[in-house]
Design a protein around this motif. Structure first.
Motif, PDB file in Angstrom:
ATOM      1  N   PRO A   1     -12.826  -0.813   8.266  1.00 30.13           N
ATOM      2  CA  PRO A   1     -11.919   0.431   8.396  1.00 30.13           C
ATOM      3  C   PRO A   1     -10.924  -0.032   7.235  1.00 30.13           C
ATOM      4  O   PRO A   1     -10.134   1.029   6.766  1.00 30.13           O
ATOM      5  N   LEU A   2     -10.721  -1.003   6.741  1.00 33.15           N
ATOM      6  CA  LEU A   2      -9.811  -1.224   5.536  1.00 33.15           C
ATOM      7  C   LEU A   2     -10.273  -0.723   4.341  1.00 33.15           C
ATOM      8  O   LEU A   2      -9.568  -0.569   3.344  1.00 33.15           O
ATOM      9  N   VAL A   3     -11.583  -0.378   4.063  1.00 39.73           N
ATOM     10  CA  VAL A   3     -12.213   0.264   3.127  1.00 39.73           C
ATOM     11  C   VAL A   3     -11.612   1.603   2.598  1.00 39.73           C
ATOM     12  O   VAL A   3     -11.287   1.929   1.511  1.00 39.73           O
ATOM     13  N   VAL A   4     -11.179   2.458   3.525  1.00 39.22           N
ATOM     14  CA  VAL A   4     -10.470   3.706   3.630  1.00 39.22           C
ATOM     15  C   VAL A   4      -9.015   3.816   3.489  1.00 39.22           C
ATOM     16  O   VAL A   4      -8.259   4.826   3.749  1.00 39.22           O
ATOM     17  N   ALA A   5      -8.443   2.453   3.148  1.00 43.09           N
ATOM     18  CA  ALA A   5      -6.969   2.534   3.240  1.00 43.09           C
ATOM     19  C   ALA A   5      -6.457   3.166   1.943  1.00 43.09           C
ATOM     20  O   ALA A   5      -7.232   3.495   0.768  1.00 43.09           O
ATOM     21  N   GLU A   6      -5.212   3.675   1.974  1.00 42.25           N
ATOM     22  CA  GLU A   6      -4.764   4.530   0.854  1.00 42.25           C
ATOM     23  C   GLU A   6      -4.663   3.579  -0.445  1.00 42.25           C
ATOM     24  O   GLU A   6      -4.532   2.284  -0.306  1.00 42.25           O
ATOM     25  N   ARG A   7      -4.840   4.305  -1.594  1.00 46.54           N
ATOM     26  CA  ARG A   7      -4.755   3.572  -2.985  1.00 46.54           C
ATOM     27  C   ARG A   7      -3.454   2.594  -3.065  1.00 46.54           C
ATOM     28  O   ARG A   7      -3.508   1.639  -3.747  1.00 46.54           O
ATOM     29  N   ILE A   8      -2.391   3.199  -2.614  1.00 49.56           N
ATOM     30  CA  ILE A   8      -1.153   2.411  -3.018  1.00 49.56           C
ATOM     31  C   ILE A   8      -1.021   1.268  -2.278  1.00 49.56           C
ATOM     32  O   ILE A   8      -0.629   0.307  -2.774  1.00 49.56           O
TER      33      ILE A   8
END
Length: 568
Positions: free
Chosen positions: A529-536
């Motif tokens: 799930p952390l792969v799709v975290a926001e770029r910021i």
């Protein structure tokens, strides 16, 4: 038959461990301990081994406590945690015995290969016992427990082999064979669970353990027969032992493929592993430094041999994958280790002042374990693909895979440079009778290595996704091939005494690569799930990492300057 298969591994593991311990204990009692020469080895012995054993046990316990919550990223935590405890306990116990094994082997001068081979077979039996125990406790779904067992063994290997051996490469040198054998067994069983999911197929889960049991028993019989036939003709005795072990294992594998484990592809997979390891041993035995050889000749010969060994490993992997997919790679590696444990013995216990060219297999003990580690890392790469459905199979994005590949190649080499700095710092402190400060410095740096082994694959996953992790594991395979060349390069240039006194500057780095691979296999799908975290948030993570790195560099530079002033 399934119960018999499981318990045969338990019986062989117990008896083999006791046999190896008895032979080493007899060798220890029969020879008076030699006086330790002054110098680097004597300084290293002032580093208290007990502290490193305690540090390994504490790190295993902390890892177990982290699995207790039982929620992401430690889902199925109790299975993973108990596997960690089993692997850590077996690894620390092997680490406690390994220095005694090394001391007993150094005291031998005649027929030393019997003691050495028995010691390595004992450690292989100990790894077999731990893997069988883990599988018996978690017969329903052993995957997490098997990864935990491998990680527990790697924790002991990182602290003891990488940290405790910082100035004495002989103290815990046998532990590396134990760790690699244990992880190979766990990975082979794990991939068998993926391939044979039906209840009536579960007997295939234990086939790698059964092959290891047969191989260890055959090796003991073959070794004793060779000792009777060849006596003190060491090269002939070793050749007889290796060939007879391979013949016995191949014959029993053929019988099992006819009655219990059809079709006969299992037999051909075992034959592929045995043929590859025998060919590699034969090639490595040609790495014999001679006084008449120039440095260029030695370097050229060692590099050529290392490249041929790498090609053999790749060919064996391709053939075994064609026959039984990833399960075939694991089964072939287990068969290869059954012979390899005997072949690791030749250069141990050589007489002082002897001509290295007269010793059979001067390059075997230096290069065989790194060669088999290349195959193990390929198996772990395949296991990562099967463990993580999100991982790409055929479609490889060039950018992220390339980034991960470069990091994977550089990572073990960076750890090697870090280890060299640790060696120099500890040596400087020991020269001024500061053993306590040297011990603290080595322990802190070793714990940092263990932390980064766990953090790097998860950080790569967080920043660039599964494709980058796939590239990272592929890079580790390439780096291990490069390290194999470096091992043989050094082994050809050094005398046996220099190799045993710690002149090899890259000890145990295969354990680092194996640990990184196991962490990636176990935790990548849980951290998906952390792969799709926001770029910021990823930028925040990069900033935090850079800040920690800057602080570490400043603190390390300050400590180095302070220790230099104290030493002067």
């Amino acid at each position: 038959m399934e119960v018999v298969t499981y318990w045969s591994g338990i019986v062989v593991g117990v008896l083999g461990s006791l046999y190896g311990l008895a032979v080493v204990a007899g060798a220890w009692r029969s020879v008076q301990p030699p006086e330790e020469p002054a110098g680097k080895g004597a300084e290293a012995d002032r580093l208290p081994a007990l502290w490193f054993l305690v540090a390994a046990a504490v790190l295993v316990l902390v890892s177990f406590l982290c699995t207790i919550p039982g929620r992401p990223p430690f889902a199925a935590g109790m299975r993973l945690g108990i596997g960690l405890l089993i692997g850590g306990a077996f690894g620390v116990a092997a680490g406690a015995v390994a220095p005694a094994i090394g001391a007993a082997l150094r005291q031998q001068s005649e027929r030393a290969w019997i003691v050495a081979a028995s010691a390595y077979l004992g450690l292989g039996s100990w790894a077999l016992l731990g893997a069988n125990l883990t599988l018996l406790l978690f017969r329903g779904y052993p995957n997490d427990a098997l990864i935990g067992f491998g990680l527990g063994c790697c924790v002991a290997g990182l602290v003891l082999r990488i940290g405790g051996d910082v100035l004495n490469a002989e103290r815990w040198r046998p532990l590396e064979a134990f760790v690699l054998t244990a992880v190979t067994l766990a990975a082979a069983v794990y991939i068998g669970v993926h391939h044979f999911a039906l209840t009536e197929e579960r007997i295939w889960w234990a086939l790698p353990l059964l092959m290891a049991s047969i191989g260890i028993a055959a090796a003991v019989v073959a070794m004793r027969f060779a000792d009777v036939v060849a006596g003190r003709r060491r090269g002939l005795a070793m050749a007889i032992a290796l060939l007879l072990t391979a013949a016995l294992l191949a014959g029993l594998a053929y019988a099992l493929s006819l009655k219990v484990f059809p079709p006969q592809t299992t037999f051909w997979v075992v034959m592929c592993g045995l043929g590859a390891v025998l060919a590699i041993v034969w090639l490595l035995a040609a790495v014999r430094p001679s006084a008449s050889d120039s440095p260029r000749t030695l370097v050229a010969g060692s590099v050529q041999v290392a490249c041929m060994c790498a090609v053999l490993i790749v060919l064996a992997v391709v053939v075994c994958f064609r026959l039984l997919a990833g399960y075939g790679i694991g089964l072939a590696l287990v068969s290869a280790w059954a012979v390899g444990l005997v072949a690791l013995a030749p250069s141990v216990g050589e007489k002082k002042g002897s001509d290295p060219s007269e010793e059979p297999g001067a390059g075997v003990s230096v290069g065989l374990a790194p060669c088999l580690t290349v195959g193990l890392l390929v198996l772990l790469l395949r296991l990562f693909l099967e463990r993580n459905p999100e991982a790409p199979r055929l479609e490889l994005g060039i950018h992220y895979v390339f980034v991960g590949f470069v990091l994977g190649v550089l990572l073990p080499l960076l750890f090697a440079a870090f280890n060299l700095r640790t060696q120099e710092r500890a040596a400087r402190l020991l020269q001024h009778a500061r053993a306590g400060a040297a011990t603290r410095s080595v322990l802190i740096r070793t714990l940092c290595v263990a932390f980064f082994c766990a953090a790097v694959p998860l950080l790569v996953l967080f920043m660039w996704g599964f494709k980058a992790v796939l590239g990272l594991l592929a890079g580790l395979v390439a780096a291990q091939a490069i390290l194999t060349v470096l091992y043989l390069w050094q082994g050809a240039m050094l005398s046996p005494q220099a190799r045993d006194s710690g002149a090899l500057i890259l000890p145990g780095l295969g354990i680092v690569s194996v640990t990184v691979s196991l962490v990636a296999i176990q935790f990548s799908h849980l951290m998906a799930p952390l792969v799709v975290a926001e770029r910021i948030y990823k930028l925040y993570a990069v900033g935090a990492i850079l800040l920690l790195a800057a602080v570490w560099l400043l603190v390390d530079a300050w400590r180095s300057m302070r220790e230099s002033r104290i030493a002067s």
